[in-house]
Design a protein around this motif. Structure first.
Motif, mmCIF file in Angstrom:
data_model
loop_
_atom_site.group_PDB
_atom_site.id
_atom_site.type_symbol
_atom_site.label_atom_id
_atom_site.label_comp_id
_atom_site.label_asym_id
_atom_site.label_seq_id
_atom_site.Cartn_x
_atom_site.Cartn_y
_atom_site.Cartn_z
ATOM 1 N N ALA A 6 62.398 36.639 31.062
ATOM 2 C CA ALA A 6 61.421 35.605 31.397
ATOM 3 C C ALA A 6 60.000 36.159 31.339
ATOM 4 N N ALA A 7 59.805 37.379 31.842
ATOM 5 C CA ALA A 7 58.472 37.985 31.827
ATOM 6 C C ALA A 7 58.009 38.259 30.410
ATOM 7 N N GLN A 8 58.905 38.737 29.559
ATOM 8 C CA GLN A 8 58.543 39.009 28.168
ATOM 9 C C GLN A 8 58.223 37.715 27.425
ATOM 10 N N ILE A 105 49.993 41.511 24.908
ATOM 11 C CA ILE A 105 51.369 41.537 25.403
ATOM 12 C C ILE A 105 51.563 42.708 26.356
ATOM 13 N N GLN A 106 51.067 43.879 25.973
ATOM 14 C CA GLN A 106 51.170 45.038 26.853
ATOM 15 C C GLN A 106 50.528 44.766 28.205
ATOM 16 N N GLN A 111 51.506 45.800 35.453
ATOM 17 C CA GLN A 111 51.110 45.268 36.760
ATOM 18 C C GLN A 111 49.628 44.935 36.749
ATOM 19 N N ALA A 112 49.305 43.737 37.185
ATOM 20 C CA ALA A 112 47.906 43.297 37.211
ATOM 21 C C ALA A 112 47.171 43.936 38.378
ATOM 22 N N VAL A 216 45.310 35.159 38.563
ATOM 23 C CA VAL A 216 46.344 34.225 39.008
ATOM 24 C C VAL A 216 47.594 34.959 39.476
ATOM 25 N N SER A 217 47.810 36.172 38.984
ATOM 26 C CA SER A 217 49.006 36.916 39.379
ATOM 27 C C SER A 217 49.050 37.201 40.880
ATOM 28 N N SER A 218 47.906 37.109 41.557
ATOM 29 C CA SER A 218 47.849 37.329 43.001
ATOM 30 C C SER A 218 48.071 36.043 43.788
#
Length: 271
Positions: A6-8, A105-106, A111-112, A216-218
């Motif tokens: 899902a993450a990829q 992509i990388q 981790q953000a 947004v990842s936070s």
């Protein structure tokens, strides 16, 4: 082909969305290559070399040479100086899209940063990572004033001030607790201010959308730009510009666009 996690899948989808907002029209082979990169069945070096080689085989039309050298341009051309030595704009754009997509992509799969890590220095580093394969000046503030489609961005001397405003907007937001409305407003404020600063000679859009994803990842949301039309994005970005180049940008045109792109993580869906 190994199935993407899902993450990829999210990383590939949002990378393609960001590049399409800048005009990329990927082929089926391009998408297959990005999937292979995401799952690690092709190396970054092999991927770059494949696309560099393909761009090199393009027929290059003869063009009138420019008489005067200009900052950032290959002497005698209107093509940006680049690490591949291309003197043709189409060749450069082909490999630029591919190379930056790989780095995006990388970045999505790493981790953000926490919001408190985001400052002007971080933004310069972000640009350097995404565009470092293509431009020797990646990660460096532009030294020329620029316009796009008749619209002027911040003068060189004002870039630092606008990036400081970006830092203030990031620090003023409680990202962990923001609801959809507050989050859309915060993202629109960050992007409108950053976009007007336009700190780089090229690559501002892709660096800016990646920054939004990382912020947004936070939160309790994901950002899905795949449903945003490029013309709508450009129009909202243009309309957010201040009436004067040294005035304050308005987040209002960007708010509905970004609000629509926010997906609640609680529904269990990874876009």
């Amino acid at each position: 082909m190994t199935e993407l996690t899902a993450a990829q899948r999210h990383a590939v989808l949002q990378t393609v969305a960001a590049e399409r907002l800048e005009g990329w029209q990927p082929t089926g082979d391009d998408l297959t290559d990005l999937d292979a990169l995401a799952v690690g069945t092709v190396t970054h070096e092999d991927y770059i070399e494949r696309h560099r080689s393909a761009a090199s085989t393009r027929a290059v039309p003869r063009r009138r040479r420019l008489a005067l050298p200009r900052p950032y341009l290959v002497t005698g051309t209107s093509v940006l100086r680049n690490n591949f030595g291309f003197r043709d704009q189409t060749q450069l754009r082909d490999v630029e899209y591919a190379a930056t997509a790989a780095r995006l992509i990388q970045a999505h799969l790493q981790q953000a940063p926490t919001p408190r890590q985001v400052d002007a220095e971080y933004i310069f580093g972000l640009h350097g990572r995404v565009f470092g394969d293509v431009f020797g000046w990646a990660g460096q503030q532009r030294i020329v004033d620029i316009t796009k489609n008749g619209d002027g961005f911040a003068p060189v001397g004002a870039i630092g001030r606008y990036l400081r405003e970006v830092e203030i907007a990031v620090a003023a937001t409680d990202w962990h607790r923001a609801d959809r409305g507050r989050l859309a407003y915060a993202l629109a404020t960050v992007y409108a201010t950053y976009n007007h600063a336009h700190p780089f000679r090229e690559g501002n859009g892709r660096t800016g959308t990646l920054l939004l994803h990382q912020l947004v990842s936070s939160t309790g949301f994901l950002l899905d730009l795949s449903g945003i039309d490029a013309a709508e994005w450009v129009a909202a970005s243009r309309d957010s510009a201040p009436f004067r180049r040294t005035g304050a940008p308005s987040p209002r045109p960007m708010i509905p666009v970004l609000r629509r792109a926010l997906v609640d993580r609680s529904d269990g869906r990874m876009v």
